[in-house]
Structures are given as C-alpha cells and as structure tokens.
Motif scaffolding. Structure first.
Motif, mmCIF file in Angstrom:
data_model
loop_
_atom_site.group_PDB
_atom_site.id
_atom_site.type_symbol
_atom_site.label_atom_id
_atom_site.label_comp_id
_atom_site.label_asym_id
_atom_site.label_seq_id
_atom_site.Cartn_x
_atom_site.Cartn_y
_atom_site.Cartn_z
ATOM 1 N N PRO A 22 5.013 6.500 8.007
ATOM 2 C CA PRO A 22 5.387 6.597 6.592
ATOM 3 C C PRO A 22 6.618 7.486 6.411
ATOM 4 O O PRO A 22 6.722 8.556 7.023
ATOM 5 N N LEU A 23 7.545 7.045 5.593
ATOM 6 C CA LEU A 23 8.692 7.864 5.217
ATOM 7 C C LEU A 23 8.387 8.534 3.884
ATOM 8 O O LEU A 23 7.900 7.882 2.958
ATOM 9 N N GLY A 24 8.654 9.821 3.800
ATOM 10 C CA GLY A 24 8.406 10.535 2.556
ATOM 11 C C GLY A 24 9.606 10.475 1.622
ATOM 12 O O GLY A 24 10.721 10.155 2.032
ATOM 13 N N THR A 25 9.371 10.781 0.370
ATOM 14 C CA THR A 25 10.466 10.775 -0.600
ATOM 15 C C THR A 25 11.285 12.059 -0.506
ATOM 16 O O THR A 25 10.794 13.106 -0.067
ATOM 17 N N PHE A 74 13.107 11.264 5.416
ATOM 18 C CA PHE A 74 12.893 11.278 3.977
ATOM 19 C C PHE A 74 13.969 10.467 3.265
ATOM 20 O O PHE A 74 15.150 10.545 3.588
ATOM 21 N N THR A 75 13.510 9.698 2.289
ATOM 22 C CA THR A 75 14.387 8.818 1.536
ATOM 23 C C THR A 75 13.736 8.504 0.198
ATOM 24 O O THR A 75 12.505 8.528 0.087
ATOM 25 N N ASP A 76 14.538 8.198 -0.784
ATOM 26 C CA ASP A 76 13.972 7.712 -2.037
ATOM 27 C C ASP A 76 13.904 6.192 -2.051
ATOM 28 O O ASP A 76 13.811 5.564 -3.111
ATOM 29 N N GLY A 77 13.933 5.609 -0.858
ATOM 30 C CA GLY A 77 13.733 4.171 -0.714
ATOM 31 C C GLY A 77 14.865 3.378 -1.317
ATOM 32 O O GLY A 77 16.037 3.607 -0.995
ATOM 33 N N ASN A 78 14.535 2.466 -2.217
ATOM 34 C CA ASN A 78 15.570 1.627 -2.819
ATOM 35 C C ASN A 78 16.196 2.266 -4.054
ATOM 36 O O ASN A 78 16.883 1.602 -4.823
ATOM 37 N N ARG A 79 15.971 3.552 -4.231
ATOM 38 C CA ARG A 79 16.648 4.307 -5.287
ATOM 39 C C ARG A 79 17.619 5.300 -4.655
ATOM 40 O O ARG A 79 17.199 6.176 -3.890
ATOM 41 N N PRO A 80 18.896 5.203 -4.967
ATOM 42 C CA PRO A 80 19.844 6.181 -4.415
ATOM 43 C C PRO A 80 19.665 7.551 -5.065
ATOM 44 O O PRO A 80 19.220 7.648 -6.217
ATOM 45 N N ASN A 123 8.393 3.126 -1.460
ATOM 46 C CA ASN A 123 8.503 2.428 -2.747
ATOM 47 C C ASN A 123 7.130 1.922 -3.204
ATOM 48 O O ASN A 123 6.913 0.722 -3.334
ATOM 49 N N THR A 124 6.213 2.819 -3.425
ATOM 50 C CA THR A 124 4.832 2.452 -3.765
ATOM 51 C C THR A 124 4.429 3.122 -5.074
ATOM 52 O O THR A 124 5.209 3.857 -5.684
ATOM 53 N N GLN A 125 3.224 2.832 -5.526
ATOM 54 C CA GLN A 125 2.690 3.445 -6.752
ATOM 55 C C GLN A 125 1.326 4.064 -6.468
ATOM 56 O O GLN A 125 0.336 3.317 -6.385
ATOM 57 N N PRO A 126 1.195 5.380 -6.270
ATOM 58 C CA PRO A 126 2.278 6.364 -6.381
ATOM 59 C C PRO A 126 3.205 6.323 -5.175
ATOM 60 O O PRO A 126 2.843 5.788 -4.126
ATOM 61 N N PRO A 127 4.409 6.896 -5.321
ATOM 62 C CA PRO A 127 5.299 6.986 -4.166
ATOM 63 C C PRO A 127 4.711 7.917 -3.103
ATOM 64 O O PRO A 127 3.805 8.705 -3.381
ATOM 65 N N VAL A 128 5.229 7.823 -1.903
ATOM 66 C CA VAL A 128 4.790 8.717 -0.817
ATOM 67 C C VAL A 128 5.564 10.021 -0.969
ATOM 68 O O VAL A 128 6.586 10.242 -0.318
ATOM 69 N N HIS A 129 5.083 10.883 -1.872
ATOM 70 C CA HIS A 129 5.823 12.109 -2.195
ATOM 71 C C HIS A 129 5.018 13.385 -1.946
ATOM 72 O O HIS A 129 5.411 14.459 -2.376
ATOM 73 N N GLU A 162 0.849 -1.188 0.000
ATOM 74 C CA GLU A 162 0.000 0.000 0.000
ATOM 75 C C GLU A 162 0.884 1.237 0.000
ATOM 76 O O GLU A 162 1.773 1.335 0.830
ATOM 77 N N LEU A 163 0.710 2.090 -0.945
ATOM 78 C CA LEU A 163 -0.343 2.312 -1.933
ATOM 79 C C LEU A 163 -0.022 1.631 -3.276
ATOM 80 O O LEU A 163 1.108 1.664 -3.724
ATOM 81 N N GLY A 164 -1.054 1.070 -3.914
ATOM 82 C CA GLY A 164 -0.948 0.673 -5.303
ATOM 83 C C GLY A 164 -0.381 -0.703 -5.580
ATOM 84 O O GLY A 164 -0.550 -1.228 -6.679
ATOM 85 N N LEU A 165 0.307 -1.293 -4.601
ATOM 86 C CA LEU A 165 0.920 -2.603 -4.812
ATOM 87 C C LEU A 165 0.402 -3.589 -3.771
ATOM 88 O O LEU A 165 1.138 -4.401 -3.226
#
Length: 418
Positions: A122-125, A149-155, A95-101, A66-69
C-alpha cells in the motif's frame, strides 16, 4: 510446492543463466537448482518450450477499490487479474474511500493480502484525506509498511507542502511519488490539447500542465536532496526535463503507463470513453519520445495504471465518463506490440520497479525465493469478458486478439498456470 520448469529462456540481468535456455527446479518455494537436463520424480513438470522465464512483474501504479470502492475491484479480483498478467507485486494507489492516510488503512490492506500469490504494497497519502493541505501521518504509515507516499491521481498543488514532505520522508528513508499536473492549467479539460481536440471541439489539457509541475518538483528535489519519482509521464518535453535532471545528478526516477506507449489521441475520434485516461493520450511525437526514453534509461519503469470502473461510469457520454482503463492483463501483449524486447520489458516491469520502491529484489538464481513468471511472446489469445479476471471491463482492448501471454506465475510458494 515442487515444480520443474523445463527448457525456459532466462531473462534476468543478474542471473548467470541470463539469455540461456535452462531447467529450473523449485522446491518449497525456493529455486533449488538451475541447469540443463534436470530431473526430479517428486516435482510437477512444466514444459516452457523455450518461452521466457523472468522475475515476476511489479506494478508501481495500480488502483484496487478496497477500501470502500469494492464494487469497482477488490483485492481478490485485482490480484487474480495481476496473476494472469504476470504481476507478482502491486503498489496500490491510495485513491480509496477512505484514502490510505493513516496506519489503520495500511495495516488493513497488508493483513487482507496475507497468503496471496501477489505481494501487496500500500502507498500512503502525502496529505490528510488527499486534500493537499496538511501532511498525513507518513511516519506511522511507514512503520506499518508503506514505502512511498503519493496523493494518487491528485497532484500536490501546494509547493510548500511538497517541499515539507520531501524533507520529512528523508528522515526514515521513504520516497515521494508525484503525479505531475498543474490543475490551474489543466482545468476541467478531458483530452490532450492539439489538433485532435480542436477537431473534436473539446477543450484540451496542454502538455505544459504536466511539464510545469515536473519542473517545479525537480527544483524542489534538487534543493532538498530528496528522491522523487514521477508517475505516468506522457509528453516529449517531460522526458527531456527528466533526462537533463538525471545528467545534473538529481535523484529522480519516473514511469510511463502502458497505454501511453501504444495509443495516441487519434483513438478518440470516435468519442469512445474507453480511451479516456489521465494523463490523456498524447501525439505520436510524444509516444516516440517516451519509447526513446525507455530505451536510453531516462524512463525507469512501466506501469499499468490499472483503474477499474463500473459500467455506469464509463458507458456514458465522453465528457462525463471517468478516467481510466483496466490494464493488468494486457500489459505484456501491448508492450510487445509496441516493439519492446523481452529484455527491456523485464527491466522496466520486473527489475527497476522493485529498486524504485526499495523492496526485496526478485531473481532467477539458485537459492532465491521463487518469484517468477513464464511468458511467451508468440502465443495469441482473445481478451474477452470471459477471460478478463478483473471485476470491471473498462478496456478498449476487450474483444481483440492479443499476442503475448503469461503461461505461469509463481510466488510465495504458490503457482498459477494459464
């Protein structure tokens, strides 16, 4: 909820009963009394049999669909797995669709999690849509409840973007979490670069890909004066870089994934995609350095990096399989298998994660909210599809007998027994 836990060995460094066997009386969600030979006719009795009682575990790196997956995992199944594993708090990766942004996603997740035994954060992007170009609405997300805040599994490849994010979050007391990987060096490789990758004929991810990004972000943190947290460090030299930065006074913390403490890249010899994770499984030398870093305080926390996937994303050829395993229920037995003491596990899974995220502390003390678990280090159980609480089954440990089990979880005036 009235509960009397009998004969529990307290593991909590701030509790006056630390390392002592005690009874714990819980009334209406609060710890009313801790002592010996306690009785209450109106309380349900749970005999701990000298098993451990500690503050509930807290996972700083957890993926829920959640969300989207939601076909991978939703909040209901994710928190069910968390409770069974002793986790009463989860920091959810975006790391969701949409991301938590934006604040909309943060508020949705927080509202969905209301009334749950597990506290959800929740951690934001850092960047909009996790694209690594423009900063996301971090202040709005912070006001809605995002603490880091983090972009998750994307550096974050753009050093200028990372610097601006570090400077910006200091205005409201938030923190940046870095997933350290230089993608220009890591490329599209799937495993650790070394002897095993050569034997398997597979292109490897050099340790340098992680270490170079850690060095960059340490320089940025030192220059900006910001707090930086590295998630899922995995190499020996990464540990040394962070150790030296701490000596210099840089505001840095870090964590390591459970599987990187108990598995090496030799597990990949059978091309089993269940062992495909990122950062990849490294060498025994790296594992030894990670455990040493935990013991000397260089590594502050342990995470599960719980990453559920549907079967069609894992039961395929190794090269095309997705990265990640589910890990909430297996964290405790695997850490015990790695030789970590109950005291060290509680420090790295209960105490420090809450400090890092600046959330309310949990403690086994009189007057505190009852946010605690009871776990046994000597109880054996079989991890099967039937005992798995997650919606997904992508774990190499399914079908194995594990030693170390959570017997009870308690939080938010709710209890769960196993």
């Amino acid at each position: 909820m009235n509960l009397l836990i009998k004969s529990a060995t307290v593991v909590d460094p701030v509790s006056p009963f630390n390392n002592k066997v005690a009874d714990i009386l819980i009334k209406n969600g609060k710890i009313e009394k801790i002592g010996t030979s306690l009785n209450d006719d109106n309380a349900e009795i749970f005999d701990a049999g000298k098993s451990y009682v500690s503050p509930g575990f807290f996972d700083l790196n957890c993926n829920v669909g959640e969300l989207g997956l939601e076909t991978k995992e939703d909040l209901q199944t994710g928190t069910a797995a968390a409770v069974a594993g002793g986790f009463t708090g989860l920091a959810l990766m975006p790391n969701t669709q949409p991301p938590v942004h934006s604040k909309a996603e943060v508020e949705y997740l927080r509202n969905r999690a209301k009334g749950n035994l597990v506290d959800i954060y929740p951690l934001g992007t850092i960047s909009h849509k996790r694209e690594g170009k423009d900063m996301a609405e971090m202040f709005d997300m912070f006001k809605s409840g995002a603490k880091a805040f983090t972009d998750g599994n994307r550096p974050v490849q753009d050093a200028g973007l990372m610097e601006r994010a570090m400077l910006y979050v200091q205005n409201f007391g938030a923190k940046v979490i870095s997933y350290p990987e230089d993608t220009s060096i890591a490329g599209k490789a799937k495993v650790n670069e070394g002897v095993v990758s050569t034997m398997l004929g597979m292109k490897g991810i050099p340790a340098l890909a992680e270490e170079l990004m850690i060095a960059r972000d340490l320089y940025l943190a030192e220059d900006t004066g910001a707090e930086i947290h590295f998630t899922t460090v995995s190499t020996a030299h990464a540990v040394e870089l962070i150790r030296e930065a701490k000596r210099k006074g840089v505001k840095v913390t870090c964590d390591v994934a459970v599987h990187n403490l108990v598995l090496t890249d030799e597990a990949l010899m059978g091309f089993d995609s269940q062992y495909k994770v990122k950062p990849p499984l490294r060498t025994q030398n790296d594992v030894d350095a990670l455990i040493a870093g935990l013991k000397d305080g260089t590594i502050d926390a342990i995470v599960t990096q719980h990453t559920p996937h549907e079967i069609e994303f894992k039961d395929v050829e190794f090269e095309v399989a997705e990265f990640g395993i589910v890990g909430l229920q297996t964290a405790l037995p695997l850490l015990l298998k790695a030789g970590l003491s109950a005291e060290l596990i509680v420090e790295k899974l209960s105490i420090n994660p809450r400090k890092i995220l600046h959330t309310e502390a949990a403690s086994v003390t009189e007057g505190a909210q009852a946010n605690l678990i009871v776990f046994a280090s000597d109880v054996e159980w079989e991890y099967t599809r039937a005992t798995n609480r997650s919606k997904s089954f992508n774990s190499p440990f399914i079908g194995q007998n594990l030693k170390g089990k959570v017997l009870l979880s308690c939080n938010n005036n709710q209890i769960a027994k196993f």
